[in-house]
Design a protein around this motif. Sequence first.
Motif, PDB file in Angstrom:
ATOM      1  N   PRO A  39       8.855   1.096   5.763  1.00  0.00           N
ATOM      2  CA  PRO A  39       8.546  -0.337   5.847  1.00  0.00           C
ATOM      3  C   PRO A  39       9.422  -1.213   4.958  1.00  0.00           C
ATOM      4  N   ARG A  40       9.612  -0.793   3.704  1.00  0.00           N
ATOM      5  CA  ARG A  40      10.406  -1.622   2.796  1.00  0.00           C
ATOM      6  C   ARG A  40      11.883  -1.629   3.202  1.00  0.00           C
ATOM      7  N   THR A  41      12.359  -0.500   3.682  1.00  0.00           N
ATOM      8  CA  THR A  41      13.749  -0.418   4.127  1.00  0.00           C
ATOM      9  C   THR A  41      13.980  -1.342   5.323  1.00  0.00           C
ATOM     10  N   ILE A  42      13.011  -1.345   6.233  1.00  0.00           N
ATOM     11  CA  ILE A  42      13.134  -2.208   7.416  1.00  0.00           C
ATOM     12  C   ILE A  42      13.111  -3.674   6.988  1.00  0.00           C
ATOM     13  N   ILE A  50       0.858  -1.185   0.000  1.00  0.00           N
ATOM     14  CA  ILE A  50       0.000   0.000   0.000  1.00  0.00           C
ATOM     15  C   ILE A  50       0.902   1.246   0.000  1.00  0.00           C
ATOM     16  N   PRO A  51       0.349   2.410  -0.341  1.00  0.00           N
ATOM     17  CA  PRO A  51       1.195   3.614  -0.403  1.00  0.00           C
ATOM     18  C   PRO A  51       2.008   3.839   0.870  1.00  0.00           C
ATOM     19  N   VAL A  63      13.947  14.231   3.988  1.00  0.00           N
ATOM     20  CA  VAL A  63      13.564  13.972   2.594  1.00  0.00           C
ATOM     21  C   VAL A  63      12.473  12.910   2.612  1.00  0.00           C
ATOM     22  N   MET A  64      11.322  13.241   2.030  1.00  0.00           N
ATOM     23  CA  MET A  64      10.206  12.288   1.968  1.00  0.00           C
ATOM     24  C   MET A  64      10.242  11.594   0.604  1.00  0.00           C
ATOM     25  N   ILE A  65      10.305  10.285   0.637  1.00  0.00           N
ATOM     26  CA  ILE A  65      10.414   9.520  -0.607  1.00  0.00           C
ATOM     27  C   ILE A  65       9.225   8.563  -0.708  1.00  0.00           C
ATOM     28  N   THR A  66       8.609   8.522  -1.883  1.00  0.00           N
ATOM     29  CA  THR A  66       7.622   7.482  -2.173  1.00  0.00           C
ATOM     30  C   THR A  66       8.267   6.539  -3.169  1.00  0.00           C
ATOM     31  N   LEU A  67       8.415   5.288  -2.777  1.00  0.00           N
ATOM     32  CA  LEU A  67       9.083   4.323  -3.658  1.00  0.00           C
ATOM     33  C   LEU A  67       8.164   3.935  -4.814  1.00  0.00           C
ATOM     34  N   ALA A  68       8.785   3.519  -5.908  1.00  0.00           N
ATOM     35  CA  ALA A  68       8.016   3.164  -7.105  1.00  0.00           C
ATOM     36  C   ALA A  68       7.100   1.977  -6.823  1.00  0.00           C
ATOM     37  N   GLU A  69       5.977   1.957  -7.557  1.00  0.00           N
ATOM     38  CA  GLU A  69       4.982   0.894  -7.362  1.00  0.00           C
ATOM     39  C   GLU A  69       5.454  -0.364  -8.081  1.00  0.00           C
ATOM     40  N   ASP A 119      15.571   8.074 -10.630  1.00  0.00           N
ATOM     41  CA  ASP A 119      15.837   6.728 -10.107  1.00  0.00           C
ATOM     42  C   ASP A 119      14.609   5.835 -10.297  1.00  0.00           C
ATOM     43  N   PRO A 120      14.779   4.670 -10.955  1.00  0.00           N
ATOM     44  CA  PRO A 120      13.601   3.808 -11.188  1.00  0.00           C
ATOM     45  C   PRO A 120      12.984   3.249  -9.904  1.00  0.00           C
TER      46      PRO A 120
END
Lengths: 173, 738
Positions: B217-220, B44-45, B180-186, B76-77
């Motif tokens: 979450p993904r980094t963790i 999810i986002p 820095v706020m980052i939204t990772l690619a879907e 960055d992709p």
Amino acid sequence: MFGDCAAPPPVSAAAVLTGLAIDPNATIPYREEVHHDALPAPETASGTMHVAPDGWLVKAQARPRVEISEVGEDVVSLRDAPETERNLLPIPPEARPVLEALRAVMSGNLALLAERFAPALVSDTSLWRVRLAVHQTPDVLPVILIGCGAVLRGIEINEPGGIRRLIAFGTAR
Amino acid sequence: MTGLRAAFLLAACLAGLAVATLRIETDIRALTGVEASLEAPLDIPEGRTLVLAVVHPDREARSALARAIVHDLAGDPMVAHASTGAMPPPAGLSDQLWAARFVLAPPPPDAFAPEALAAEFARARAALTSMGSSGLAHAYLLDPTGSFRRLIEALTPAAGSGLPHHRGVTQARDDSAALVMITLAERPFDAAAQRAFDLALAARVEAAGAEALLVGPRTIAARISAETERSSTLVAAVGGGLLLLWLAVLLRSAGAIARLLLPLVLGLACAGLVVQAVFGGVHVVALGFGGALMGLAMDYPLHLHAHRGTAADLARTRRLVLLGAATTAVAFLSLLGAGVPAIAQVGVFVATGLSAAALPTVVLGAPGGAARPVTTALPQRRATRWKIPALALLGAGGAAAVLALPGPGARGYVALPPAVTDAIAALDRMMDLPSGRHRIEVEASTLAHLLARERQVAGVLADARAAGWVGRAALLAQTLPEPGTAPLPAPAAFAAALAQALPRTGLKPAFASEVLAAYRDGLARLEPDAAAPGPLDTLMGQAGLLRVEGGRLIASVRLWDVAAPTRLSDAVATIEGARMIDHEAALAANFGRLTARVLACFGVGFVACTILLACAVRRLRAVAEIMVSVLGATAVTAAAVALAGGGIGLFELMALALVVGIGIDYGIFLTLSASDGEDGQAVRSVMLCAMTTLIAFLTMALLGSGVLRDIGMTVSIGVIATGLAAHLRQRWPLQPGA
């Protein structure tokens, strides 16, 4: 609003931009008129503009009320006095080219103007007018630089809904 | 070419083919099956958000670095969007807000009084000379109800983060870092790619003399995955080394060690290739669990090695090896019924691998060269009457203890390493993070319905705050102006009020027609709006407030300091379309369901395995002794693990399945011995196997982390328990006529 001009008319937009003398460190007084069809007479404002060392454009409006706006790459910071808390406004994509062009003009980054905004001479009289295409369609809501010889006298900014801002610089620019 | 050489060549070819062609899957959905809630945290986002704190004492330096990083991330992709804090509104947002202004911010009735309309016109005129209204001033003039202006003014702070900023760069509350706020690619979560991205980002920050703090979450998840991989490598290196040392002492020949490992290599290669052929790929869970369970294949040549004394003993051992492999394979094939792709793969992997390992074992014979006379005598095992009753009693007690103890919940699945919890705590000090465990979701088909439901939730939250159940909350409805409740006036009434207001403003009277047309247009869009994604959804999605799923709008309400989640959940449940989400509980429940399903499959497998053993052995007493021993020892192991660790979860259950396999294997050899001589050899072979297994799994228990440690401990305890249980002999009463 932009006064008379006795300088010889320019031959091209490139010639205008090459010959422009802009001091990026100067603080410039300005007078602004905002035109709209609903208004019997334009709204007016005045103050000074300068470019901060970090490249932000600072517009310090003194009248009709104090408002200090600082324009960065992606945000505009607003406050109604130097010591008050800033209100941060992110710049929407539609407005970004206009503000980018404005920052480039005031900081004397004329190479960027030539590269990004397809400058075109739209009036080759003595008081020249150079159109900057800030939208994909060059004639839609353009920014127009107005000057005389090597001096930039003012800027016209066109906004949606028929709003036209005319900014006249009060010093030799 | 001898058969042995041919087998080595075949093993080399199959292993090479497997290494070259195996496609390893890491998609967590293969482990969740039809249950989708497990994937939510990462997909999810909110799961794709990442915060980078650039820690440096100099505000100018860290802000410049944060800005430069955002520039670098633009192409960055791995990144969908990055900003230094204030979210840029998506293109077309103002048009959407204008069209939906009366839905999002309906004007109150007193906004239509001529005086109020005139005052709003005056505000709009003043806005013409404000940089803050640039591009919007015309719309302000066209809407003297003030609806659009209030909407913009309400949403502008929502675009910011409520944190201090410096030159447009958001700063930590304690002035220690730029954010820095980052939204990772879907894209599907890939632990290796995410870890590489995180490390590169941290290196970029550290190269500039600042410290990087990355939390998301993904980094963790990627960090935990990398730590598990590191731990696995250490366990494999140390465990592998110790095993080789043990085998060298035991076999004293490199050739014999290679021969002993040959069935394992053949089994692993065949298992991988068959699973790939059946499922189109091999899930990392199947590879991990299957690989560990395949350790059982090493026991087969060890049994032959210990029983190589006589040709008859060797021939009997071959039959028992095949029987042991067949029973374990049948038990694991039951996992096909779990309905979860990764777990089904484990079943096929183990069944195929053990079969493929057992066949070459019996064909090639014992490793370790010619038989040597046995020089050490082992004490004879004494038969007791109480073995089965005692083990049955112990097993029942163990099972009761496991049932009485609370389940593992989300332990092991959400337990975070200390470095991660420290990073989260540091970021919480910097930006006051919302709860990562609890949130409320509100769902509706239209924005109007959604806002109505959110306002109901806001009411519940206000009461909950007063009762001390929750701290604060952030929700979409809160960012919008308080709506009017009365229906909007008809255009004629509006025109009449406008006619009175306009002369007081100094605006041209002709402008009234434009204003009236805009009002009519706004009224026409009051009908329920379709839940199609638009710029507003994008903006709110970036803020973590709103997302669109299957034509439904889902708003996420972030919560802080949740003190009474159950009470809050009950209160929220009274509102239609609203529900409280507890990520940890959902995860635990999902794994609980999965564990129950796998347990049921193993139950069926155990019955099938018993039937197979009974048909093959045709000695019901022996089969009963083997199975009671296995069940008793496994139940005691489970109780010990549950007491020590806090419950039996999926990973412990899979380890217990291996214990059952090992126990049946030991039981077959120790219980089916026909004479004292055979029995002595069986004890020897079982001890060799147990030592080998313990070396591998004790290393895992002592050096592994997290799941590896739990599996290692479970199997180690289980091997000792099943070994002891199998070592006991049951004395049966003489049958009539015997």
